[in-house]
Design an enzyme around this catalytic site. Structure first.
Site, mmCIF file in Angstrom:
data_model
loop_
_atom_site.group_PDB
_atom_site.id
_atom_site.type_symbol
_atom_site.label_atom_id
_atom_site.label_comp_id
_atom_site.label_asym_id
_atom_site.label_seq_id
_atom_site.Cartn_x
_atom_site.Cartn_y
_atom_site.Cartn_z
ATOM 1 N N THR A 73 0.772 -1.190 -0.180
ATOM 2 C CA THR A 73 -0.073 0.016 -0.020
ATOM 3 C C THR A 73 0.839 1.226 -0.107
ATOM 4 O O THR A 73 0.765 2.055 -0.808
ATOM 5 C CB THR A 73 -0.839 0.008 1.144
ATOM 6 O OG1 THR A 73 -1.853 -1.234 1.106
ATOM 7 C CG2 THR A 73 -1.836 1.308 1.455
ATOM 8 N N THR A 238 13.608 5.041 10.993
ATOM 9 C CA THR A 238 14.147 3.807 11.378
ATOM 10 C C THR A 238 13.854 2.574 10.689
ATOM 11 O O THR A 238 12.665 2.494 10.678
ATOM 12 C CB THR A 238 14.318 3.794 12.917
ATOM 13 O OG1 THR A 238 14.703 5.303 13.665
ATOM 14 C CG2 THR A 238 15.050 2.450 13.410
ATOM 15 N N CYS A 326 -17.037 -5.551 1.312
ATOM 16 C CA CYS A 326 -18.238 -5.224 1.812
ATOM 17 C C CYS A 326 -18.125 -3.917 2.066
ATOM 18 O O CYS A 326 -17.185 -3.419 2.843
ATOM 19 C CB CYS A 326 -18.173 -6.137 3.144
ATOM 20 S SG CYS A 326 -19.538 -5.800 4.028
HETATM 21 N N1 PLP Z 1 -2.173 -5.009 -4.441
HETATM 22 C C1 PLP Z 1 -2.794 -6.184 -4.556
HETATM 23 C C2 PLP Z 1 -3.008 -6.927 -5.885
HETATM 24 C C3 PLP Z 1 -3.094 -6.793 -3.562
HETATM 25 O O1 PLP Z 1 -3.742 -8.150 -3.325
HETATM 26 C C4 PLP Z 1 -2.992 -6.293 -2.055
HETATM 27 C C5 PLP Z 1 -3.346 -6.921 -0.905
HETATM 28 O O2 PLP Z 1 -4.419 -7.660 -0.837
HETATM 29 C C6 PLP Z 1 -2.275 -5.025 -2.199
HETATM 30 C C7 PLP Z 1 -2.150 -4.554 -3.238
HETATM 31 C C8 PLP Z 1 -2.140 -4.410 -0.787
HETATM 32 O O3 PLP Z 1 -1.243 -5.015 -0.077
HETATM 33 P P1 PLP Z 1 -0.899 -4.657 1.376
HETATM 34 O O4 PLP Z 1 -2.225 -4.712 2.060
HETATM 35 O O5 PLP Z 1 0.049 -5.824 2.048
HETATM 36 O O6 PLP Z 1 -0.517 -3.128 1.453
#
Ligand code: PLP
Length: 397
Positions: A73, A238, A326
């Site tokens: 993310t 860090t 959801c």
């Molecule tokens: N992109 C894809 C295709 C994902 O499946 C996910 C998580 O489900 C993410 C991005 C986001 O990853 P994270 O929640 O580890 O930051």
């Protein structure tokens, strides 16, 4: 028979060898990797080793192409913001309609804040990108194209290297969300036109809360956080040494297990799918079966509510996922299946089974024992499940 975990696209079990690598970072190698004394230098060495392990998984030209983050993310936010800074004067971004909500929501936010235009490219009934439309929307106004390597719901794999080359033809940058692809298919980035790539540790048997952003050599990645000099001054803060070491070990193990993903895991998924299709009518596989991750099976069942199916499976000890997010307590059919124009009769009855190298024939056997009678019972109105305990609203994994 014990329960079956078939939700590996949501998250994977941390490999015990990863835990083993991480543990000394809490109590022995606990220095601050930015400190110049011995314990600090030991932590910095551990971080460097992990960076090289991630570089190897990516097939990247240099260890400096890898920056550690708190997960995909964050990597995706960084990549999108960076691309806009690197292409000033360009005011459009191109995405596919089936991107993860992180990409779609971040682009929508940037559009509101920066006055960007987001061009969304559709897919066909099998989830394949509309290539002609992609070519059409790429122009000299495009700052960035962001296209996922593999879809989290259907496993459909996009030809990202060719898509990146097309983006370069108009001078745009190219980012790929490789969260589901990393550790499941070879990446081999060196020499490709892919500029930026995001991944998350917990999808490849590593820990949660750590990920990486790849930025190809020569791309001057602007900082995400300012302050300390960590990550070559581009991400102050860090370092999460245990998490980074865990991600590094997970990357090394993923590389070792790549063949197993392509053979044993794929064969187990294919057998499971074939057996389900043979036992149940009104059941379809969604996604591009000719170009798909070996671990993912997205199924739809006519005349069944996906949420009820999931709750019934959960009661029988099978952990899976539905093709819906959801929102406000009202399950909405997934944007991915809607973009694929899956017929309404099947849209509400989606189920994602996602395997991993932890999956065994027993897991498939449990699904085969539980799922067909459950589907039939739901169709006959013979199951009145209690309301399922809801996860956080709007979360898509
Ligand atoms: N992109 C894809 C295709 C994902 O499946 C996910 C998580 O489900 C993410 C991005 C986001 O990853 P994270 O929640 O580890 O930051």
């Amino acid at each position: 028979m014990a329960g079956a975990y078939l939700d590996n696209n949501a998250t994977t079990r941390v490999d015990p060898r990863v835990v083993e690598a991480m543990l000394p970072c809490f109590t022995e190698c606990y220095g601050n990797a930015a400190s110049s004394h011995g314990p600090g230098a030991a932590a910095a060495r551990a971080v460097r080793g992990a960076r090289q392990q991630v570089q190897a998984l990516l097939g990247a030209a240099s260890e400096h192409d890898v920056a550690f983050t708190s997960g995909a993310t964050e990597s995706i936010h960084w990549a999108l913001q960076a691309a806009l800074e690197l292409r000033p004067g360009r005011d459009e971004v191109v995405v596919s309609a089936v991107e993860h909500p992180v990409v779609l929501a971040t682009c929508a936010h940037l559009a509101r804040r920066e006055g960007l235009t987001v061009r969304t490219v559709g897919v066909d009934g099998r989830g394949r990108l509309d290539l002609a439309a992609y070519r059409r929307v790429l122009t000299e106004r495009t700052a960035l194209a962001s296209m996922m390597w593999a879809n989290n719901e259907t496993g459909t794999v996009f030809e990202v290297v060719s898509l990146a080359a097309l983006a370069h033809e108009v001078g745009a940058l190219f980012h790929t969300d490789a969260v589901q692809a990393a550790g499941r298919v070879p990446l081999r980035l060196q020499g490709t036109p892919i500029d930026l790539l995001s991944l998350s540790g917990h999808k490849l048997h590593g820990p949660k809360g750590v990920g990486a952003l790849y930025a190809r050599s020569g791309l001057r990645l602007p900082p995400l956080f300012r302050g300390g000099r960590q990550e070559r001054g581009r991400r102050a803060g860090t370092e999460n040494v245990p998490g980074i070491v865990g991600l590094g070990r997970a990357a090394a193990l993923a590389l070792e297990h790549l063949d197993e993903e392509a053979t044993r895991v794929r064969a187990l998924r294919d057998q499971l799918e074939a057996s389900l299709l043979a036992r149940l009518e009104g059941c379809a596989v969604e996604g591009d079966t000719a170009s798909r991750l070996g671990n993912t099976s997205c199924l739809t069942f006519e005349g069944v509510d996906g949420e009820e199916l999931l709750a019934g499976l959960d009661r029988a000890g099978v952990a899976a996922s539905s093709g819906s997010a959801c929102a406000s307590g009202q399950p909405e059919p997934s944007h991915v299946l809607r973009a694929m124009r899956v017929p309404p009769a099947r849209l509400g009855g989606a189920l994602r089974l996602s395997l991993s190298r932890d999956s065994r024939p027993d897991d498939a056997a449990r699904v085969l024992e539980v799922l067909p009678p459950l589907v039939l019972a739901l169709r006959a109105g013979r199951v009145t499940p209690p309301p399922p305990a809801r996860a956080e609203e709007g979360v898509s994994a």
